[in-house]
Design a protein around this motif. Structure first.
Motif, PDB file in Angstrom:
ATOM      1  N   LEU A   1      -0.477  -2.306  -6.256  1.00 50.81           N
ATOM      2  CA  LEU A   1      -1.038  -1.087  -5.680  1.00 50.81           C
ATOM      3  C   LEU A   1      -0.601  -0.858  -4.241  1.00 50.81           C
ATOM      4  N   ILE A   2      -0.213  -1.906  -3.554  1.00 47.88           N
ATOM      5  CA  ILE A   2       0.136  -1.770  -2.146  1.00 47.88           C
ATOM      6  C   ILE A   2       1.506  -1.108  -2.002  1.00 47.88           C
ATOM      7  N   SER A   3       1.664  -0.325  -0.948  1.00 50.94           N
ATOM      8  CA  SER A   3       2.920   0.386  -0.723  1.00 50.94           C
ATOM      9  C   SER A   3       3.822  -0.395   0.226  1.00 50.94           C
ATOM     10  N   LEU A   4       5.085   0.001   0.264  1.00 51.62           N
ATOM     11  CA  LEU A   4       6.025  -0.621   1.195  1.00 51.62           C
ATOM     12  C   LEU A   4       5.565  -0.406   2.634  1.00 51.62           C
ATOM     13  N   THR A   5       5.097   0.782   2.952  1.00 57.11           N
ATOM     14  CA  THR A   5       4.633   1.058   4.320  1.00 57.11           C
ATOM     15  C   THR A   5       3.501   0.124   4.712  1.00 57.11           C
ATOM     16  N   GLU A   6       2.556  -0.090   3.806  1.00 55.59           N
ATOM     17  CA  GLU A   6       1.432  -0.986   4.093  1.00 55.59           C
ATOM     18  C   GLU A   6       1.889  -2.431   4.224  1.00 55.59           C
ATOM     19  N   MET A   7       2.834  -2.861   3.391  1.00 53.71           N
ATOM     20  CA  MET A   7       3.369  -4.216   3.500  1.00 53.71           C
ATOM     21  C   MET A   7       4.093  -4.402   4.832  1.00 53.71           C
ATOM     22  N   ALA A   8       4.876  -3.408   5.238  1.00 48.43           N
ATOM     23  CA  ALA A   8       5.605  -3.506   6.496  1.00 48.43           C
ATOM     24  C   ALA A   8       4.641  -3.527   7.681  1.00 48.43           C
TER      25      ALA A   8
END
Length: 276
Positions: free
Chosen positions: A52-59
């Protein structure tokens, strides 16, 4: 991270979730950290590990960790958050966030419609294209790109080795094995490859640093035990406060030596004295 991957021992990587966990792991003597998408999803979204997590949130979470700690951090890049072009952006964002390494895996994520409970892998061609694209997107030659696969848990050993050799030939700096079922599997992979090996989930017989070191593993990314323990500890504390078993007096980080260290309290005391 490249130095760690060159070690002749399985270095333990601390499972990180937020800046406090990174600070504590560093102070305890860990040499590396790993930000798994599962722990990031729980910390950022309060959700389960179902992509569910996005690339933006991971970054963003990666940037918080690298700002708070000097540990070299391996970040879970999932499947590249899309196709091969998405994998290129994943590398660009995670590298810019200050991580030391990223994994790109060949699992179908998120799960396909009506796919059932079983993991599925993309084709070898698609997996290879993502690794090639990820390598092309790298700017800093020291940034480590790791090809991750769960093939050993869901495919034949022959297919698993074939995939891994393709990723190695494409230029992957290391391979990440998830779901290793036996010592024989691990030895076969080690014999077939020359790049460093990172392991995640492994069979019980392999959950020993000496065994993994003797089998040629360079980095051991263990699971989310610290975060799980923290969640249970919070539940206990809230329960005891509600029931009146424990009081909840006003506290500050400076009153607890562990929190003082984790929040760099003494540094801030000096800065307050000097500048405020």
């Amino acid at each position: 991270m490249r130095a760690i991957l060159g070690e002749s021992r399985a270095v333990r990587a601390a499972a990180l979730s937020d800046p406090i966990s990174a600070r504590i792991a560093e102070s305890m003597g860990f040499e590396a950290g790993v930000l798994l998408s599962s722990s990031a999803t729980m910390a950022v979204l309060g959700a389960p590990d179902i992509s569910l997590i996005s690339l933006t949130e991971m970054a963003e979470q990666t940037r918080r960790l690298t700002r708070a700690s000097r540990l070299p951090i391996l970040v879970d890049g999932e499947q590249g958050f899309g196709n091969a072009l998405s994998a290129m952006r994943t590398v660009a964002e995670i590298e810019a966030a200050g991580a030391a390494a990223v994994t790109i895996e060949d699992t179908v994520l998120p799960r396909a419609y009506k796919a059932g409970a079983e993991l599925q892998m993309v084709s070898e061609e698609e997996g290879l294209a993502k690794i090639e694209a990820a390598l092309l997107a790298r700017r800093d030659p020291d940034f480590v790109i790791i090809a991750r696969t769960s093939a050993l848990s869901i495919a034949s050993l022959e297919e698993s080795v074939r995939r891994l050799k393709c990723y190695e030939a494409a230029g992957a700096d290391a391979v990440f094995l998830s779901g290793v079922k036996s010592l024989e599997q691990l030895k076969t992979v080690r014999t077939a490859l020359s790049v460093p090996i990172v392991v995640g989930a492994v069979a019980p017989e392999l959950r020993c640093q000496n065994v993994l070191s003797a089998s040629g593993v360079s980095l051991w990314a263990q699971g989310n035990l610290p975060l799980f323990e923290a969640v249970h500890a919070m539940r206990r504390a809230y329960s005891e406060i509600l029931s009146g078993v424990r009081q909840a007096p006003m506290q500050s980080t400076s009153s607890d030596p562990v929190l003082t260290e984790a929040t760099r309290g003494r540094d801030y005391d000096e800065w307050l004295e000097a500048f405020c």
